[in-house]
Motif scaffolding. Structure first.
Motif, mmCIF file in Angstrom:
data_model
loop_
_atom_site.group_PDB
_atom_site.id
_atom_site.type_symbol
_atom_site.label_atom_id
_atom_site.label_comp_id
_atom_site.label_asym_id
_atom_site.label_seq_id
_atom_site.Cartn_x
_atom_site.Cartn_y
_atom_site.Cartn_z
ATOM 1 N N ILE A 1 3.284 9.508 4.929
ATOM 2 C CA ILE A 1 4.402 10.318 4.465
ATOM 3 C C ILE A 1 5.371 9.566 3.569
ATOM 4 C CG2 ILE A 1 4.305 11.998 6.329
ATOM 5 C CD1 ILE A 1 6.356 10.490 7.865
ATOM 6 N N LEU A 2 5.321 8.243 3.558
ATOM 7 C CA LEU A 2 6.158 7.457 2.660
ATOM 8 C C LEU A 2 5.270 6.801 1.596
ATOM 9 C CD1 LEU A 2 8.548 5.798 5.269
ATOM 10 C CD2 LEU A 2 9.046 7.736 3.772
ATOM 11 N N SER A 3 5.837 6.610 0.410
ATOM 12 C CA SER A 3 5.104 5.986 -0.708
ATOM 13 C C SER A 3 3.819 6.738 -1.019
ATOM 14 C CB SER A 3 4.792 4.516 -0.402
ATOM 15 O OG SER A 3 5.962 3.813 -0.055
ATOM 16 N N SER A 4 3.891 8.065 -1.017
ATOM 17 C CA SER A 4 2.725 8.878 -1.349
ATOM 18 C C SER A 4 3.160 10.029 -2.246
ATOM 19 C CB SER A 4 2.048 9.412 -0.084
ATOM 20 O OG SER A 4 2.915 10.265 0.635
ATOM 21 N N ARG B 1 -8.373 20.415 -9.912
ATOM 22 C CA ARG B 1 -8.144 19.946 -8.552
ATOM 23 C C ARG B 1 -7.166 18.794 -8.598
ATOM 24 N NH1 ARG B 1 -13.148 17.835 -4.958
ATOM 25 N NH2 ARG B 1 -13.031 16.143 -6.470
ATOM 26 N N ASP B 2 -6.294 18.714 -7.616
ATOM 27 C CA ASP B 2 -5.304 17.643 -7.556
ATOM 28 C C ASP B 2 -5.870 16.426 -6.844
ATOM 29 O OD1 ASP B 2 -3.683 19.500 -8.726
ATOM 30 O OD2 ASP B 2 -2.292 19.695 -7.054
ATOM 31 N N SER B 3 -5.086 15.373 -6.834
ATOM 32 C CA SER B 3 -5.417 14.186 -6.053
ATOM 33 C C SER B 3 -4.180 13.763 -5.270
ATOM 34 C CB SER B 3 -5.886 13.043 -6.967
ATOM 35 O OG SER B 3 -4.890 12.723 -7.919
ATOM 36 N N LEU B 4 -4.371 12.830 -4.385
ATOM 37 C CA LEU B 4 -3.281 12.331 -3.563
ATOM 38 C C LEU B 4 -3.303 10.814 -3.642
ATOM 39 C CD1 LEU B 4 -1.103 13.319 -1.493
ATOM 40 C CD2 LEU B 4 -2.797 12.902 0.292
ATOM 41 N N VAL B 5 -2.185 10.216 -4.034
ATOM 42 C CA VAL B 5 -2.114 8.761 -4.126
ATOM 43 C C VAL B 5 -1.171 8.237 -3.053
ATOM 44 C CG1 VAL B 5 -2.712 8.606 -6.569
ATOM 45 C CG2 VAL B 5 -0.325 8.896 -5.923
ATOM 46 N N GLN B 6 -1.510 7.064 -2.529
ATOM 47 C CA GLN B 6 -0.690 6.422 -1.510
ATOM 48 C C GLN B 6 -0.599 4.933 -1.788
ATOM 49 O OE1 GLN B 6 -3.215 8.312 1.692
ATOM 50 N NE2 GLN B 6 -1.220 8.417 2.679
ATOM 51 N N PHE B 7 0.546 4.363 -1.452
ATOM 52 C CA PHE B 7 0.786 2.949 -1.695
ATOM 53 C C PHE B 7 1.361 2.312 -0.422
ATOM 54 C CE2 PHE B 7 1.314 5.424 -5.534
ATOM 55 C CZ PHE B 7 0.438 4.788 -6.420
#
Length: 630
Positions: A180-183, A191-197
């Motif tokens: 939920i943080l840094s995403s 279509r979308d994508s989801l990035v996370q750090f």
């Protein structure tokens, strides 16, 4: 959204949303495994074919005529012979080779492939208790405490010291907390994508994004020594941001309110410019977004709360705060000088219960900080992002403003603070509070329309590895029998009370099944997807009136329990439907109800009044037949 088998913990959040670009999958799932490695949770089970089909028939019965139901029984019987067994075998094989047979499917189908705008149609707004600020300085001081509280929560996530949640003696999957943080969600045309750090990755984020008057500021919240800025330091940085954003600028953020296909195309045009691309990447990498809004106008007596809900849900329109957002960001904290306080969150990464827990922590922290942190060293001044907006992008912004304003005008929102009683009353009657409320929602709808509504309630499957949700089908044979009886004067009060208890118990049992991985909706979805993936015809079961009617949710609902007087809100999932979210507290129940103005049959105020009456009628019925008191 989680919920105890006995009913105490059902915390949910509904909504359908969109798929993830393959290149991001390894990053996301590796991060999940890393953070959940200590948890030895069971895999999501595959219910038996016979059990799911039997429950399915019972769930659609109230929605069908005798003739329609007879036809559906034959279709289900045929499916149980072919291709049901083959699809069940394929699913069992998939379940043996994956941590969670549903997880990737659900992320793609429910969120990242969804092409409607995330604002109104997917993102929940969250309304926190109104604050009382004497001036802007006090507002910024609260904002600094709020951010510091979120950073203290992040510290628990980064150090993997977040207390493990349990449902009774059973641990719940904690993976959502680490997303939920840094995403951020990233738009795509198809279509979308989801990035996370996550922390621990190379060059992990050290900044939040602050938006004011549509200006974006990168604010580093850690010093060069790696320590977080304390409240005084964050406060001073926010004052600098306010001084640098006195006049509005073109609302680049309003592009995130468009349909995903439209935004995906506009996104490609926006990031052709290298400076714009760098700006967008800074937003996507940020820990969270803080939106410093301008106050919403109060249009009449008693309208402040409704305007407050509008602010958190969609910003109020292009002329108010809708451009002061980045709706793709997982977490956006929202605050304005008049005390309006809340957030908007993008749903793909997590359910409402995890968001509510973080928000409870940050708000409690903001009210009373245990101890002031030592100052961080090596502070970097906030950086304003400068955009190079082409004529094409300026036209995209103009179109987004027009589309957003039409969408905002079409949404009816009602905040209902029901103070007649709270969950303590249901407990005193030895009834599940959530089930009691859901039966009241059925009665409220039936009282208006004289028919049962297909209803979605989100139920948690976090008792399993990477669990998200399954559907609690709240419209049951028993709830329909009770609703009909309440409108029939020939039925005695004792009979009505008995039917009420039976309906509540039926809902409780269905919920228990969902929480134990025995729901039917995700199981049926798997059958449909497997048929498509294996080049088979879509089974007739999914073309039948019963399936389409039961999936057309006239009520889409969610129970998101929070310690504060907080409530989530979200839009209906069908044109003639209602979105209903609620926070059952000990002595009151807080509701947020939505409907579309373009549908002449639905009205959020009308449904809210019917719901309040239904709760009171059920309360009085039980007291009159049992003699119990609050």
């Amino acid at each position: 959204m989680l919920r105890r088998l006995s009913s105490a913990l059902v915390q949910q959040t509904s909504s359908l949303a969109p798929p993830i670009v393959e290149s991001y999958l390894p990053k996301i799932w590796q991060a999940t495994r890393r953070y959940s490695v200590k948890q030895q949770l069971p895999r999501l089970p595959v219910p038996s074919l016979e059990q799911t089909l039997d429950k399915y028939l019972k769930s659609v019965r109230p929605l069908l005529s005798d003739e329609e139901y007879d036809q559906t029984r034959h279709i289900v019987a045929d499916f149980s012979k072919n291709p049901g067994p083959k699809l069940q075998d394929l699913l069992l094989k998939k379940a043996q080779s994956t941590d969670n047979w549903l997880a990737e499917w659900w992320l793609n189908v429910a969120y990242l492939s969804y092409r409607m705008p995330v604002v109104v149609h997917s993102n929940p707004g969250v309304i926190c208790p109104m604050q009382d600020f004497d001036d802007e300085m006090e507002q910024l001081r609260f904002a600094a405490k709020w951010i510091s509280g979120a950073l203290s929560f992040k510290k628990m996530i980064d150090e993997q010291t977040l207390p493990e949640e349990k449902m009774g003696d059973h641990p719940l999957c904690m993976a959502q907390y680490y997303k939920i943080l840094s995403s951020c969600r990233v738009p795509g045309v198809k279509r979308d994508s989801l990035v996370q750090f996550p922390a621990g990755t190379p060059n992990s984020p050290r900044h939040i994004m602050v938006i004011r008057n549509n200006h974006f500021f990168k604010l580093d919240v850690y010093g060069q020594n790696g320590k977080p800025l304390n409240v005084d330091q964050i406060h001073k940085q926010l004052m600098r941001i306010v001084d640098s954003s006195s006049h509005p600028t073109p609302p680049v953020g309003i592009l995130t309110t468009e349909s995903r296909k439209t935004w995906g195309s506009a996104y490609q045009r926006l990031v052709k410019n290298t400076m714009n691309k760098a700006n967008v990447e800074e937003i996507q990498r940020s820990i969270l977004v803080l939106c410093l809004d301008k106050p919403m106008p109060v249009t009449g007596p008693g309208m402040r709360q409704s305007q407050f809900v509008r602010q958190m849900f969609h910003g109020g329109g292009s002329h108010l705060n809708s451009g002061n957002r980045w709706f793709d960001k997982t977490m956006q904290l929202i605050l304005s000088p008049d005390g309006a306080c809340g957030m908007n969150y993008e749903h793909a990464a997590a359910e409402g219960a995890t968001i509510a827990f973080l928000l409870d922590h940050a708000m409690s922290y903001a009210k009373k900080i245990p101890e002031e942190l030592a100052p961080a060293s090596g502070i970097v001044d906030p950086k304003k992002l400068e955009w190079d907006l082409s004529p094409e992008t300026l036209e995209d912004i103009k179109e987004a403003e027009e589309d957003l304003d039409m969408m905002v005008d079409d949404v009816s929102l009602t905040a209902l603070r029901f103070k007649g009683f709270g969950k303590d009353f249901a407990k005193s009657q030895k009834l599940s509070p959530d089930a009691f409320i859901q039966v009241a929602m059925q009665l409220a709808y039936h009282s208006i329309y004289d028919r049962p509504p297909a209803t979605y309630e989100s139920g948690s499957t976090r008792a399993f590895k990477l669990g998200r949700t399954d559907t609690i089908r709240s419209c049951t044979i028993d709830s329909t029998n009770f609703s009909k009886a309440m409108q029939d004067d020939s039925v005695s009060k004792q009979e009505k009370a008995d039917l009420l208890r039976k309906a509540v118990d039926a809902h409780r049992k269905y919920t228990a099944d969902v929480l134990s991985g025995q729901g039917i909706d995700r199981h049926l979805l798997a059958f449909k997807l497997l048929a498509i993936e294996n080049g088979m015809n879509v089974p007739e079961l999914f073309m039948d009136t019963a399936y389409s009617r039961s999936m057309h949710h006239q009520i889409s609902s969610s129970n998101v329990t929070a310690k504060m007087e907080t409530v989530f809100c979200f839009g209906p999932t069908v044109p003639d439907g209602y979105g209903v979210c609620y926070n059952p507290m000990a002595k009151q129940i807080i509701f947020a109800i939505s409907a579309f103005n373009s549908c002449k049959e639905t009205d959020s105020d009308m449904y809210g009044k019917s719901l309040a009456r239904s709760l009171i009628d059920m309360h009085d019925l039980l007291l009159e037949t049992t003699g119990s008191k609050l």
